[in-house]
Design an enzyme around this catalytic site. Structure first.
Site, PDB file in Angstrom:
ATOM      1  N   ASP A  31       0.792  -1.248   0.000  1.00 32.00           N
ATOM      2  CA  ASP A  31       0.000   0.000   0.000  1.00 32.00           C
ATOM      3  C   ASP A  31       0.819   1.290   0.000  1.00 32.00           C
ATOM      4  O   ASP A  31       0.426   2.284   0.641  1.00 32.00           O
ATOM      5  CB  ASP A  31      -0.971   0.015   1.197  1.00 32.00           C
ATOM      6  CG  ASP A  31      -1.966  -1.138   1.165  1.00 32.00           C
ATOM      7  OD1 ASP A  31      -1.935  -1.932   0.214  1.00 32.00           O
ATOM      8  OD2 ASP A  31      -2.779  -1.237   2.103  1.00 32.00           O
ATOM      9  N   LYS A 136      -6.630  -4.878  -3.230  1.00 28.89           N
ATOM     10  CA  LYS A 136      -7.313  -5.503  -2.089  1.00 28.89           C
ATOM     11  C   LYS A 136      -8.338  -4.534  -1.501  1.00 28.89           C
ATOM     12  O   LYS A 136      -8.039  -3.346  -1.324  1.00 28.89           O
ATOM     13  CB  LYS A 136      -6.290  -5.933  -1.034  1.00 28.89           C
ATOM     14  CG  LYS A 136      -5.463  -4.794  -0.445  1.00 28.89           C
ATOM     15  CD  LYS A 136      -4.375  -5.362   0.459  1.00 28.89           C
ATOM     16  CE  LYS A 136      -3.582  -4.294   1.184  1.00 28.89           C
ATOM     17  NZ  LYS A 136      -4.311  -3.523   2.166  1.00 28.89           N
ATOM     18  N   CYS A 169      -2.316  -2.311   7.764  1.00 26.96           N
ATOM     19  CA  CYS A 169      -2.254  -3.267   6.647  1.00 26.96           C
ATOM     20  C   CYS A 169      -1.026  -4.174   6.682  1.00 26.96           C
ATOM     21  O   CYS A 169      -1.092  -5.324   6.243  1.00 26.96           O
ATOM     22  CB  CYS A 169      -2.355  -2.519   5.317  1.00 26.96           C
ATOM     23  SG  CYS A 169      -4.027  -1.854   5.102  1.00 26.96           S
TER      24      CYS A 169
END
Ligand code: C5J
Length: 234
Positions: A31, A136, A169
């Site tokens: 990310d 995701k 995350c």
């Protein structure tokens, strides 16, 4: 690029050195998107100082370079949603009661929506050809993605993990991976949090109790182990 041999090496880490086979190891960068790292994105809309994450960029550039030179399998993830937000649970959309939240228009396009500027991986860490990008909808990279299948197809056993945010995350993905049998090494200078205390504690939690769900190391230790692997394979 060299082809990695099926041979084991060690990366200095805590709670103890991690043995790894470069042919069965992947680097996963989580990310590193404009929405988290740049002003005007999701991170800032949540009230965070996004500059706190930027320290992870320079060491991650170096780890990516070493991984590519060693022939390691490299993957990237992005958190975000399809434009009609049908993959976002109402609870996620409502969370925080934000004035500008997921799906709303921000300075980098609609917040956390696939295809928008803010959803892009930052240019410094852009994927290159052959590196899968896993989109995701959740915090963990295994939930509702084909990550597990991709790793299995390549017989990956070990994950070297970089990205943001450490306690959200990165943690969720490492916990998911650990339960699936992967050995995860989180590089402490290649992960970032908006909260220095969370960064410290999140890393402690991973390596506590004999490495309850992983290892913690540094970019320099990982790079030197990868360089050793590359020199043997060359
Ligand atoms: C968050 C992430 N913090 N990538 N996402 O919402 O850690």
């Amino acid at each position: 690029m060299v082809t990695v041999a099926a041979q084991n090496f060690f990366i200095e880490a805590q709670p103890y050195a991690l043995e790894f086979d470069p042919a069965a190891t992947a680097l996963i960068v989580i990310d590193m998107q404009r929405d988290f790292v740049e002003p005007g994105g999701f991170g800032e809309m949540l009230g965070n100082d996004v500059s706190l994450l930027r320290g992870a960029i320079a060491p991650t550039i170096q780890v990516l370079k070493a991984a590519r030179e060693t022939g390691l399998f490299v993957l990237h993830t992005r958190e975000g949603h399809v434009p009609d937000l049908s993959d976002a649970p109402p609870s996620k959309l409502a969370r925080g009661k934000l004035e500008t939240g997921i799906g709303d228009e921000g300075p980098m396009g609609r917040i956390l929506v696939r295809g928008e500027e803010g959803h892009d991986i930052i240019p410094e860490l852009a994927p290159i050809d052959g590196e899968p990008v896993i989109d995701k909808p959740g915090k963990g990279a295994f939930y509702a993605t084909d990550l597990g299948d991709i790793l299995q197809a390549r017989n990956i056993a070990t994950l070297i993990v970089c990205g943001v945010t450490t306690e959200v995350c990165v943690h969720t993905t490492v916990r998911e991976a650990n339960d699936r049998g992967y050995e995860c090494l989180v590089l402490e200078d290649c992960v970032g949090s908006y909260f220095p205390e969370f960064q410290r504690v999140a890393l402690e939690m991973i390596k506590a109790q004999g490495g309850i769900f992983g290892w913690v190391g540094t970019s320099s230790a990982a790079i030197s182990a990868l360089q050793s692997a590359a020199s043997v394979a060359a």
